[in-house]
Enzyme design. Structure first.
Site, mmCIF file in Angstrom:
data_model
loop_
_atom_site.group_PDB
_atom_site.id
_atom_site.type_symbol
_atom_site.label_atom_id
_atom_site.label_comp_id
_atom_site.label_asym_id
_atom_site.label_seq_id
_atom_site.Cartn_x
_atom_site.Cartn_y
_atom_site.Cartn_z
ATOM 1 C CD GLU A 205 5.225 6.746 -4.918
ATOM 2 O OE1 GLU A 205 4.570 6.122 -4.058
ATOM 3 O OE2 GLU A 205 6.270 7.354 -4.667
ATOM 4 C CE LYS A 338 11.978 7.040 -0.434
ATOM 5 N NZ LYS A 338 11.461 8.423 -0.285
#
Length: 430
Positions: A205, A338
């Protein structure tokens, strides 16, 4: 002219070099909407099913040709002829076609691709931004970025047990300024790590992934970086954590492998979070206890929920049934959003609406396997989440979302509201 006339899917790659599904929805006018589906590394066991081919001779079994075929041959037949502006109807048609509780027949990656591409096509045809199409006129809150600048757990090949240590530049006056502050801290952290002889390679990330002496050292080096960048911890920049504690949970205990297989009971882990949140400016903890430990969630919330945001990710998996149960038990006080955990835009909107109606916060989130798709940036604004998790200011798959939010803030002009410190629990405003 908003009638869907064609739906086409293809196999593309995500930021980890794994295949994922891209979908194009074409309308009668010729307008096209395109979306790419993300993929997670640490996945909750209650998430909707991402269909993978399992053919070890191809992409190590991670191909998505079955999901692609399901879009092109099954879903397309059902949604062609439908109106792209009728998002709920399109999503419900796909859910009925799949017929399983976890989308295991057609695959959440197939269904979500069509769902998001439909919304994009409709917005393009109407000549309005995606955030406006989904959120209406009230969509004007820019989120505070939760920037994952030290990666651990399943996101990095290092000895840090907790998955994410994040900075939260909520003291800024605008999104653009918060992004600048966070980025300056990120660069300062690189020099802090280098000065200590630590590796500055990045994880999935975009955050740094050094081997550290302890998990707590991650907090200490970040605090040093905040000050080095010229900011005040707990005033300009705050800290957030994603523990991903289900990944640490073994036989009823939590095992910190990076600290010599140190074993903690649930009570000891909650004590640790209580201690750290008093000692450091930590304002949010995600998945602080394991996803199936309902009573532990209740106890954690009772202990620190009045002053710390407690986010359910693997715990809630963007699922209204699990969220409703959590609300009923007073477990957690925020939901991580999400889109691929639940699998349609409609169900995502329902989960956020349920959270907000009950005083729970919402945090829009990427996955560790991302792409150039920026849909979640628009959704963060559309749903007035006030917070977004989309990695460090490093790697194009992460930065693409930040750049889209810069465009949205500029486009909204004086109408834009930056969430700032209003999203921090237990903090007096004004």
């Amino acid at each position: 002219m908003t009638t869907i006339v064609n739906v086409h899917a293809r196999e593309v790659l995500d930021s980890r070099g794994n295949p994922t599904v891209e979908v194009e929805v074409i309308l009668a006018s010729g307008t096209t909407g395109r979306a790419i589906v993300p993929s997670g590394a640490s996945t909750g066991q209650f998430e909707a099913v991402e269909l993978r081919d399992g053919d070890k001779q191809r992409y190590l079994g991670k191909g998505v040709l079955t999901a692609v075929r399901n879009v092109n041959e099954v879903i397309a037949e059902a949604v062609v002829g439908m109106d792209a502006t009728e998002q709920v109807e399109v999503d419900q048609a796909m859910l009925a076609l799949d017929g399983t509780p976890n989308k295991s027949k057609l695959g959440a990656n197939a269904i979500l691709g069509v769902s998001l591409a439909t919304a994009r096509a409709a917005a393009a045809e109407l000549g309005i931004p995606l955030y406006r199409h989904v959120g209406g006129l009230t969509a004007r809150t820019l989120p505070v970025p939760m920037m994952n600048i030290i990666n651990g757990g399943k996101h990095a090949d290092n000895n840090v047990d907790m998955q994410e240590f994040m900075i939260f530049p909520a003291g800024a006056p605008s999104f653009a300024e918060s992004l600048r502050m966070g980025t300056e801290v990120f660069h300062a952290l690189k020099s802090v790590l280098k000065s200590k002889g630590y590796n500055t390679a990045v994880g999935d990330e975009g955050g740094f992934a050094p081997d550290l002496k302890s998990n707590e050292e991650a907090i200490l080096v970040i605090l040093e970086a905040i000050e080095k960048a010229g900011y005040k911890p707990g005033q300009d920049v705050f800290l957030c954590m994603d523990v991903a504690s289900s990944e640490l949970f073994q036989d009823g205990k939590y095992v910190l492998a990076g600290e010599g297989n140190k074993v903690l009971s649930t009570e000891q882990l909650i004590d640790l979070w209580d201690s750290w949140t008093r000692q450091y400016p930590i304002v949010s903890i995600e998945d602080g206890v394991a996803e199936d430990e309902w009573e532990a969630w209740v106890e954690l919330t009772r202990r620190i929920g009045d002053r710390v945001q407690l986010v359910g990710d693997d715990f809630f998996v963007t699922n209204t049934e699990r969220l409703a149960r959590g609300i009923g038990m007073n477990a957690a006080n925020a939901i991580l959003v999400k889109v691929n955990q639940i699998g349609t835009l409609t169900e995502t909107l329902e989960a956020v609406a349920l959270a907000h109606r009950n005083g729970y916060s919402s945090v829009m989130s990427h996955r560790s396997g991302e792409t150039e798709d920026t849909t979640i940036a628009d959704l963060a604004v559309a749903l007035n989440c006030g917070q977004i998790k989309t990695g460090a200011p490093s790697r194009t798959d992460r930065v693409a979302k930040y750049n889209q939010l810069l465009r949205i803030e500029e486009e909204l002009g004086d109408a834009a509201i930056f969430a700032g410190t209003s999203v921090i629990r237990g903090r007096k405003q004004g």
